[in-house]
Design a protein around this motif. Structure first.
Motif, PDB file in Angstrom:
ATOM      1  N   ARG A  36       0.852  -1.194   0.000  1.00 44.95           N
ATOM      2  CA  ARG A  36       0.000   0.000   0.000  1.00 44.95           C
ATOM      3  C   ARG A  36       0.889   1.245   0.000  1.00 44.95           C
ATOM      4  NH1 ARG A  36      -4.528  -0.975   4.453  1.00 44.95           N
ATOM      5  NH2 ARG A  36      -5.368   0.878   3.448  1.00 44.95           N
ATOM      6  N   THR A  47       1.186   6.756  -2.505  1.00 42.06           N
ATOM      7  CA  THR A  47       0.228   5.659  -2.469  1.00 42.06           C
ATOM      8  C   THR A  47       0.395   4.776  -3.696  1.00 42.06           C
ATOM      9  OG1 THR A  47      -1.465   6.901  -3.669  1.00 42.06           O
ATOM     10  CG2 THR A  47      -1.433   7.139  -1.267  1.00 42.06           C
ATOM     11  N   ARG A  48      -0.332   3.688  -3.693  1.00 40.11           N
ATOM     12  CA  ARG A  48      -0.214   2.748  -4.797  1.00 40.11           C
ATOM     13  C   ARG A  48      -0.634   3.387  -6.135  1.00 40.11           C
ATOM     14  NH1 ARG A  48       0.851  -2.458  -5.259  1.00 40.11           N
ATOM     15  NH2 ARG A  48       0.025  -3.589  -7.067  1.00 40.11           N
TER      16      ARG A  48
END
Length: 121
Positions: free
Chosen positions: A32, A52-53
């Motif tokens: 993540r 973030t991803r």
């Protein structure tokens, strides 16, 4: 077992650049948020940047405009490009990641071993 393996620290002159890398290795379902923190001698560990991803980034005010965080999801790797380095950027830099691991698929927070960045003439 999961570990974060960092590389890329070193000694650089003021105004110079360095690129840090951190690869998440081991039994991983998904990664993540990934990020970087740093700790100078005698100071508390502080936030530097996260990604973030889906690529959303966040930066500390002290590095915004000079540092760029990025990631390669195919390699579970996060990078920190550091430009216009200042002596006050001297610290041990730690990689951080939130990782879902099998078989429970619970999310845990992992830290790298740290890599020294020294900015000095």
């Amino acid at each position: 077992q999961v570990q974060l393996v960092e590389s890329g620290g070193g000694l650089v002159q003021p105004g110079g650049s360095l690129r840090l890398s951190c690869a998440a290795e081991g039994s991983i379902f998904s990664v993540r948020v990934m990020g970087w923190y740093r700790q100078a001698p005698g100071e508390r560990r502080e936030f530097v940047a996260t990604v973030t991803r889906d690529g959303t980034t966040n930066y500390a005010d002290s590095v915004r405009g000079r540092f760029t965080i990025s990631r390669d999801n195919t390699k579970n790797t996060v990078y920190l490009q550091m430009n216009s380095l200042k002596p006050e950027d001297t610290a041990v830099y730690y990689c951080n990641a939130e990782i879902r691991v099998p078989p429970t698929f619970m999310t845990y927070t992992y830290w790298g071993q740290g890599t020294q960045v020294t900015v000095s003439s």
